[in-house]
Design an enzyme around this catalytic site. Structure first.
Site, PDB file in Angstrom:
ATOM      1  NE  ARG A  10      -8.329  10.574   6.648  1.00 55.35           N
ATOM      2  CZ  ARG A  10      -8.605   9.495   5.938  1.00 55.35           C
ATOM      3  NH1 ARG A  10      -9.608   9.521   5.070  1.00 55.35           N
ATOM      4  NH2 ARG A  10      -7.899   8.383   6.060  1.00 55.35           N
ATOM      5  CG  HIS A  42      -1.685   1.256   1.438  1.00 54.06           C
ATOM      6  ND1 HIS A  42      -3.052   1.290   1.496  1.00 54.06           N
ATOM      7  CD2 HIS A  42      -1.287   2.534   1.585  1.00 54.06           C
ATOM      8  CE1 HIS A  42      -3.457   2.531   1.679  1.00 54.06           C
ATOM      9  NE2 HIS A  42      -2.399   3.317   1.736  1.00 54.06           N
ATOM     10  CD  GLU A  80      -5.968   4.839   0.627  1.00 60.79           C
ATOM     11  OE1 GLU A  80      -6.027   5.188   1.802  1.00 60.79           O
ATOM     12  OE2 GLU A  80      -6.626   3.871   0.169  1.00 60.79           O
ATOM     13  CG  ASN A  97      -7.902   8.551   2.070  1.00 59.27           C
ATOM     14  OD1 ASN A  97      -8.964   7.954   1.919  1.00 59.27           O
ATOM     15  ND2 ASN A  97      -6.778   7.933   2.319  1.00 59.27           N
TER      16      ASN A  97
END
Ligand code: MV4
Length: 447
Positions: A291, A208, A275, A289
């Site tokens: 944020r 990841h 991601e 994401n």
């Protein structure tokens, strides 16, 4: 620039944002539940407003109470931190309607990325490499079989309203496909009120890797390199590092450049994380994401740039303080998430911290809102602090991390510190040789 920022969060991130506001000379307001009256950030803020009882839905998720607290205190902006309302498009829209700045992207950008099918379609249109799979929602079995046969098994069925690992089903062969599609869709409908699902090629041993991006809202975008967050347990990150041990400078510049251009073309504003799964030298977008993330300090450590300062600057219309060529990567950083949990079972361990002593010295940062005598309330997530270590290279970083973990004392509750003391001595970890399944396999072996 803003006069007064309201911080709509708690714990270490509320303190992290408060520190940035103080440095910028901006007044601070914190909102808190009755359970957090004794929290460090409440003591340090210029003003505080109690907005409700302990359950999040009655306090940290209560939009009307938070807007009222803005009106009462005259706050001109809200920093949402992570979690809670940080990716709530309706909250961003309501604040905008009240002429209060949401320190984050527009409600529309949050909405796009919250819908995982729409996010993937957008990423693909912007030139970001995506996981092979269906172009949109898949409803019938025949279509599912056709797509799965085309991309090849195994495949994964994901909920469009899911994300972060919720609502996924793997089909190893065509024999599993019908049940996987049916259960994924039914569970998504029940959990999210949206039964739309999509199909992807299932990657078996990826890492990841996520790219930190920023847009200024005026069509400029930059990237701050990547973080490797492969060490997770049940979709909770445990250890994050920057740069990824798996990438070289050329791969970094390549994927970073693609992400920065996409953010520019999207007209995105503020911090974002794109991601990817990374396998056999290829990047595959999974989610974005919208944020600031828990693990942002490893990026700050290797770039020397305060990402919360940048968020505040951008939200106030002042643009980014840096251009891409000003962003240089220096050394290596690792973050360990210190949770109030049993280090093997991860069962929450709230209670009173009788003694709290943090490590110090060159290259050490501890972000935490707790202190000796602090009672951890049982209502919220168990993150009590983060240890972030920086070194000139990964070897120096690991040496320093081992030493810092030795100095760290948290008495009175169980924490994940013993797990990190084990990990820092592990050969695979020392070699950076791990994928998204490594930690769960390691924990299963240790039992
Ligand atoms: C995947 C995958 C394999 N192949 N997608 C889990 C969280 C969510 N963000 C996406 N996830 C995954 N998507 C394809 N096509 C494996 C995972 C996954 C995972 C991803 C990142 C970190 C840890 C993980 C643990 C299990 C599964």
């Amino acid at each position: 620039m803003f006069q007064k920022i309201l911080i709509a969060n708690r714990g270490e991130i509320a303190l992290r944002v408060l520190r940035a506001c103080k440095e910028l000379g901006i007044q601070t307001v914190v909102v808190h539940s009755t359970a957090d009256a004794d929290a460090m950030h409440v003591r340090l803020a210029d003003e505080s407003v109690c907005i409700g009882p302990p359950p999040s839905r009655d306090s940290y998720l209560n939009i009307h109470q938070i807007v009222a607290a803005c009106e009462i205190t005259g706050a001109d902006a809200v920093h949402p931190g992570y979690g809670f309302l940080s990716e709530n498009a309706k909250f961003a829209d309501i604040l905008a309607a009240h002429n209060i700045t949401f320190i984050g992207p527009t409600g529309d950008h949050i909405r796009i990325m919250g819908d995982k099918i729409e996010a993937k379609r957008t990423a693909k249109r912007l030139g970001i490499p995506v996981v092979p799979g269906s172009d949109g929602a898949v409803t019938d079995q025949k279509e599912a079989r056709r797509i799965a046969a085309e991309i090849g098994y195994p495949v994964i069925i994901k909920a469009s309203a899911g994300g972060g690992g919720r609502g996924m089903k793997v089909a190893l062969t065509e024999a599993d496909l019908e049940v996987a599609l049916q259960t994924a869709s039914t569970e998504a409908g029940a959990a999210f009120g949206d039964d739309a699902v999509y199909i992807e090629k299932y990657l078996e041993k990826p890492r990841h890797i996520e790219v930190q991006v920023f847009g200024d809202g005026f069509g400029h975008g930059v990237h701050f390199g990547e973080r490797d967050c492969s060490l997770q347990r049940r979709h909770q990150k445990v250890w994050e590092e920057a740069p990824s041990p798996a990438l070289n400078a050329e791969e970094r510049a390549h994927i970073g450049g693609i992400c920065a251009k996409a953010i520019a073309d999207l007209g995105y504003s503020g911090a974002g994380t794109i991601e990817f799964l990374y396998e056999n030298g290829e990047f595959y977008f999974i989610e974005m994401n919208t944020r600031l993330q828990v693990e942002h300090p490893v990026t700050e450590a290797i770039t020397g740039i305060d990402l919360v300062h940048e968020q505040i600057r951008v939200a106030s219309g002042g643009g980014l303080s840096v251009k891409q060529e000003d962003i240089k990567f220096n050394g290596h950083a690792i973050e360990c998430r210190i949770n109030a949990e049993d280090p093997r079972t991860f069962t929450p361990s709230p209670g009173t911290i009788t003694h709290f002593h943090t490590p110090g010295g060159l290259g050490i940062r501890v972000d935490s809102g707790v202190y000796s005598g602090y009672k951890i309330p049982p209502y919220y997530d168990s993150l009590i602090g983060k240890l972030i270590v920086h070194g000139r290279n990964r070897v120096e970083c690991m040496m320093r991390l081992r030493r810092a973990l030795d100095e760290f004392v948290v008495d009175g509750i169980k924490t994940t510190l013993p797990l990190f003391r084990d990990l820092v001595g592990n050969a695979d970890i020392a070699n950076g040789d791990y994928d998204i399944h490594w930690l769960e396999k390691y924990l299963a072996k240790e039992e």
